[in-house]
Design an enzyme around this catalytic site. Structure first.
Site, PDB file in Angstrom:
ATOM      1  N   ARG A  49       0.818  -1.222   0.000  1.00  0.00           N
ATOM      2  CA  ARG A  49       0.000   0.000   0.000  1.00  0.00           C
ATOM      3  C   ARG A  49       0.848   1.267   0.000  1.00  0.00           C
ATOM      4  O   ARG A  49       0.398   2.321   0.445  1.00  0.00           O
ATOM      5  CB  ARG A  49      -0.913   0.017   1.216  1.00  0.00           C
ATOM      6  CG  ARG A  49      -1.930  -1.085   1.218  1.00  0.00           C
ATOM      7  CD  ARG A  49      -2.772  -1.011   2.462  1.00  0.00           C
ATOM      8  NE  ARG A  49      -3.793  -2.032   2.473  1.00  0.00           N
ATOM      9  CZ  ARG A  49      -4.334  -2.528   3.553  1.00  0.00           C
ATOM     10  NH1 ARG A  49      -3.972  -2.090   4.742  1.00  0.00           N
ATOM     11  NH2 ARG A  49      -5.252  -3.459   3.473  1.00  0.00           N
ATOM     12  N   CYS A  50       2.047   1.179  -0.494  1.00  0.00           N
ATOM     13  CA  CYS A  50       2.995   2.290  -0.469  1.00  0.00           C
ATOM     14  C   CYS A  50       2.997   3.010  -1.818  1.00  0.00           C
ATOM     15  O   CYS A  50       2.709   2.418  -2.852  1.00  0.00           O
ATOM     16  CB  CYS A  50       4.392   1.728  -0.160  1.00  0.00           C
ATOM     17  SG  CYS A  50       5.704   2.967  -0.110  1.00  0.00           S
TER      18      CYS A  50
END
Length: 173
Positions: A49-50
């Site tokens: 989720r970066c």
């Protein structure tokens, strides 16, 4: 930022038992660094989720481009920066469906602080480098020394990374 480091204790080639590391494998079982003895290994702490997650494409491209020459790219998912999915199964499915990853992947693993995996503690103790965010990279040479480290912003296919990899693959070993 790139950090070129002086030779340090053996990591893979001819490594003692204390210098060999095991990572939980996202597919089950373990990944043993001693299985890659004599090969350069790029170890990257990752997160699904970066903002840098798109770098998975470049990591797979590195594995595809240089894997036949001996390079191993190891992805180490970590939730240290609170950007990883909840389970290894979710990470594996995400990476497979979205990025088509076939490179070796560890299970979700701590990479910072005292809870860090022994590999990351070893790198920190020997070089002072510790991941400051997701997608930090550590290049281990065929002889087991840390050759270089890079932060998140350095793209996997950038000359800053491919240059040292190509030099290591071309060196006599």
């Amino acid at each position: 930022m790139i950090r070129i480091l002086a030779p340090i204790i053996p990591f893979l080639a001819g490594a003692s038992a204390a210098a060999a590391f095991s990572f939980g494998n996202i597919d089950g079982g373990t990944l043993e660094t001693e299985d890659w003895a004599g090969r350069p290994v790029l170890v990257v702490n990752t997160a699904s989720r970066c903002g840098f997650t798109r770098q998975y494409e470049g990591l797979q491209d590195l594995q595809d481009r240089y894997g036949g020459e001996g390079l191993v790219v190891l992805a180490v998912p970590s939730d240290d920066f609170r950007q990883e999915l909840d389970s290894a199964a979710e990470v594996k499915e995400f990476c497979s469906l979205v990025f088509g990853l076939t490179l070796p992947m560890a299970d979700i693993t701590p990479v910072t602080g005292e809870a860090a995996h022994p590999f990351y503690r070893w790198v920190r103790d020997e070089t002072g480098f510790e991941p400051s965010w997701n997608f930090n990279k550590v290049l281990i040479g065929r002889d087991g020394r840390v050759l270089a480290t890079w932060g998140s912003a350095t793209e996997p296919l950038s000359p800053e990374i491919t240059g040292p990899i190509e030099a290591e693959l071309a060196a006599d070993g």
